[in-house]
Design an enzyme around this catalytic site. Sequence first.
Site, short mmCIF file in Angstrom:
data_model
loop_
_atom_site.label_atom_id
_atom_site.label_comp_id
_atom_site.label_asym_id
_atom_site.label_seq_id
_atom_site.Cartn_x
_atom_site.Cartn_y
_atom_site.Cartn_z
N TYR A 145 0.82 -1.21 0.00
CA TYR A 145 0.00 0.00 0.00
C TYR A 145 0.85 1.25 0.00
O TYR A 145 2.07 1.20 0.21
CB TYR A 145 -0.96 -0.01 1.20
N LYS A 162 6.44 -2.02 1.77
CA LYS A 162 5.27 -1.45 2.46
C LYS A 162 4.08 -2.39 2.33
O LYS A 162 3.15 -2.14 1.57
CB LYS A 162 4.96 -0.05 1.90
N GLU A 174 11.91 2.42 14.19
CA GLU A 174 11.03 3.50 13.71
C GLU A 174 9.77 3.53 14.56
O GLU A 174 9.60 2.70 15.45
CB GLU A 174 10.71 3.30 12.23
N LEU A 196 11.00 1.22 7.05
CA LEU A 196 10.41 1.69 5.80
C LEU A 196 11.18 2.93 5.33
O LEU A 196 11.52 3.79 6.15
CB LEU A 196 8.93 2.05 6.00
#
Length: 287
Positions: free
Chosen positions: A33, A151, A183, A207
């Site tokens: 996505y 992702k 993260e 990411l």
Amino acid sequence: MTRTVYVNGEYLPETEAKVSIFDRAFLMADGVYEVTSVLGGKLIDFDGHAVRLERSLRELDMRAPCSKDELLEIHRKLVELNGIDEGMIYLQVTRGAAADRDFVFPDPDEVSPTLVLFTQNKPGLADSPAAKKGIKVISIEDVRWGRRDIKTVQLLYPSMGKMMAKKAGVDDAWMVEDGFVTEGTSNNAYFIKGNKIVTRALSNDILHGITRAAVLRFAREAQMEVEERNFTIEEAQGADEAFITSASTFVMPVVEIDGKAIGTGAVGPRATRLREIYLDESRKAAV
Ligand code: PDD
């Protein structure tokens, strides 16, 4: 208001949009996505998101549902049909729906990918009160899989992380692996000490944020030093400022980590300035 959404070539009222129960994203989280923000009715960093989508698809041997130009057209049409001034567009591509449940990937010549897009209307997104107050985070263990650079829609753990934060009375969580921050649950994490911004280097562990790339570029242009390396929660707690970045929060100051106030405990000047620069420059480059 009923949204108009996009499913496999059709623009439909959200109540009429359907995908198969055999869709591999539903059964296997076999999908990727992107979230692209909209400011002033225009798309922020569309190209970056489209390029990352292509990479995610390639890494998973998944066929692209359409070209980048077609994707841009769909994004723009949804913004227009739904009258979005500020908000986000969610895009999901899955490996499609084979005739049954099977771990083996279906033949892409027989099963085409599923493409879904919908808008999220968020008036006031850029002028968010949270950006003036800052957010509080806790640290949690990072137990996600090893390809966080792709992702994918496997968001159960990030979702659990947000729930742990909520239960702890804070806004979000930073994930820690082998003693170092990876993260945030849905954002990249940074701290500022003096004139230096520190954030984890790119690898399969995080990411590769589109907002991250832009913010680091603007920071360097503003003569700030950028250090991409591992850091601990303790080091971030001792910083002058901290912040997160993502397509939906832009640059969001972090004022507390695991109960410890960062700097003065209020939103600092550098994160505020970075947010301003990011919003100004992104609006200028929006398409
Ligand atoms: N999340 N890291 C993770 C784990 C993310 O899920 C995201 C984005 C980011 C920031 O990437 P970008 O700057 O390209 O948005 C970092 C989106 C916004 C989401 O899941 O809603």
